[in-house]
Design an enzyme around this catalytic site. Sequence first.
Site, PDB file in Angstrom:
ATOM      1  N   GLN A 110       0.436  -0.991   0.512  1.00 16.74           N
ATOM      2  CA  GLN A 110       0.160   0.623  -0.291  1.00 16.74           C
ATOM      3  C   GLN A 110       0.980   1.194   0.193  1.00 16.74           C
ATOM      4  O   GLN A 110       0.513   2.506  -0.417  1.00 16.74           O
ATOM      5  CB  GLN A 110      -0.737  -0.293   0.979  1.00 16.74           C
ATOM      6  CG  GLN A 110      -1.746  -1.026   1.418  1.00 16.74           C
ATOM      7  CD  GLN A 110      -2.627  -1.364   2.617  1.00 16.74           C
ATOM      8  OE1 GLN A 110      -3.407  -0.739   2.816  1.00 16.74           O
ATOM      9  NE2 GLN A 110      -2.012  -1.979   3.227  1.00 16.74           N
ATOM     10  N   HIS A 128      -1.921   2.182  -4.147  1.00 20.25           N
ATOM     11  CA  HIS A 128      -2.445   3.081  -3.818  1.00 20.25           C
ATOM     12  C   HIS A 128      -0.911   3.358  -4.963  1.00 20.25           C
ATOM     13  O   HIS A 128      -0.995   4.942  -4.196  1.00 20.25           O
ATOM     14  CB  HIS A 128      -1.333   3.076  -2.548  1.00 20.25           C
ATOM     15  CG  HIS A 128      -3.400   2.659  -1.494  1.00 20.25           C
ATOM     16  ND1 HIS A 128      -2.226   2.457  -0.422  1.00 20.25           N
ATOM     17  CD2 HIS A 128      -4.231   1.422  -1.949  1.00 20.25           C
ATOM     18  CE1 HIS A 128      -3.876   1.656   0.133  1.00 20.25           C
ATOM     19  NE2 HIS A 128      -4.701   1.356  -0.866  1.00 20.25           N
ATOM     20  N   CYS A 161      -0.558  18.954 -22.805  1.00 21.03           N
ATOM     21  CA  CYS A 161      -1.716  19.438 -23.070  1.00 21.03           C
ATOM     22  C   CYS A 161      -2.434  20.516 -22.432  1.00 21.03           C
ATOM     23  O   CYS A 161      -3.469  21.305 -22.615  1.00 21.03           O
ATOM     24  CB  CYS A 161      -3.902  18.111 -23.558  1.00 21.03           C
ATOM     25  SG  CYS A 161      -3.444  18.035 -21.524  1.00 21.03           S
ATOM     26  N   GLY A 196       2.466  -4.237   9.229  1.00 22.13           N
ATOM     27  CA  GLY A 196       2.561  -2.841   9.863  1.00 22.13           C
ATOM     28  C   GLY A 196       1.516  -2.267   8.608  1.00 22.13           C
ATOM     29  O   GLY A 196       1.486  -1.270   7.692  1.00 22.13           O
ATOM     30  N   THR A 197       0.548  -2.628   8.394  1.00 21.73           N
ATOM     31  CA  THR A 197      -1.400  -1.748   7.943  1.00 21.73           C
ATOM     32  C   THR A 197      -1.779  -1.902   8.984  1.00 21.73           C
ATOM     33  O   THR A 197      -2.733  -2.918   9.561  1.00 21.73           O
ATOM     34  CB  THR A 197      -1.718  -2.530   7.042  1.00 21.73           C
ATOM     35  OG1 THR A 197      -2.286  -1.756   6.521  1.00 21.73           O
ATOM     36  CG2 THR A 197      -1.608  -3.858   7.003  1.00 21.73           C
ATOM     37  N   ALA A 240       8.683  -4.350  12.006  1.00 22.67           N
ATOM     38  CA  ALA A 240       9.451  -5.195  11.059  1.00 22.67           C
ATOM     39  C   ALA A 240      10.611  -5.345  11.047  1.00 22.67           C
ATOM     40  O   ALA A 240      11.186  -6.574  10.793  1.00 22.67           O
ATOM     41  CB  ALA A 240       9.024  -4.490   9.681  1.00 22.67           C
TER      42      ALA A 240
END
Length: 249
Positions: A110, A128, A161, A196-197, A240
């Site tokens: 993520q 993401h 553009c 780790g989320t 971690a």
Amino acid sequence: MTKRSGPVRQDNRIKTLMHVTPQDRLFVLTGAGISAESGLATFRGSGGLWNGYRVEQVATPEAWAADPELVWHFYSQRRRNAISAQPNAGHIALAKIEHQLGDRFYLCTQNVDELHEQAGSQRIHHMHGNLFQSRCTRCNQPFSDTALYETAATLPTCDRCGSPVRPHIVWFGEIPLDMDAIYRKLERATVLLVVGTSGSVYPAAGLVHIANQQGTRTIYIGPEEPLNHEAFDEILLGTATELLPALVP
Ligand code: APR
């Protein structure tokens, strides 16, 4: 499969739990926590605010429509922080595990930093988006971009553009990149390792439920329980860098 009775610190069990046989396929999902020990702040919890804003206030299409300068200021600051960050022992451990497992390994992150790649990860998908890419709001083609845009005068526009250029980031309310590929990889996985989320942002937080439905073993690593903790077979409490190196074969 037996469900865990409750979270305990069990660093010494990690190798047994994570024993991956030649038949296994490992799907790893990482979140902001894996980059925390590289000095990059997580979104929620302490240090999770940016200049008094919640991330939800600067990472939405509505915020972009209302104040692109504020949004670019936020991402410029994150670019600046991420450029000087180095991968930590957690990123490096995952890259080593991939080296051993080859195509039986898949990393879905993520995170929008590139610390996994810097550690050597190759089979990686940024669901993401990528902090070091931007895209024209009209042409929609992402391109590499490390520039900082911190004032109204420097806001970028498309060379072709002239439309505004935005960060190549999936904001709240937008669909993560290539979900089909993620679901296909998860379908084949025999082990889901989540690191780790906080388990608060979907669809990423829902991957563990899909894994459960198909009988995939599910393990969480982090210093505290995620919101969706009840869905995991095992929870290993620790950071971690404390826990991931023990998994390297
Ligand atoms: N090691 C492992 N995990 C850690 C560490 C560490 N050293 N330090 C903190 N954590 C854990 C926290 O316990 C927390 O559960 O990392 C998690 C970080 O949670 P969030 O800040 O919510 O990050 P994340 O879950 O990745 O956010 C999901 O939300 O803002 C959006 O798009 C953004 O990708 C992001 C998504």
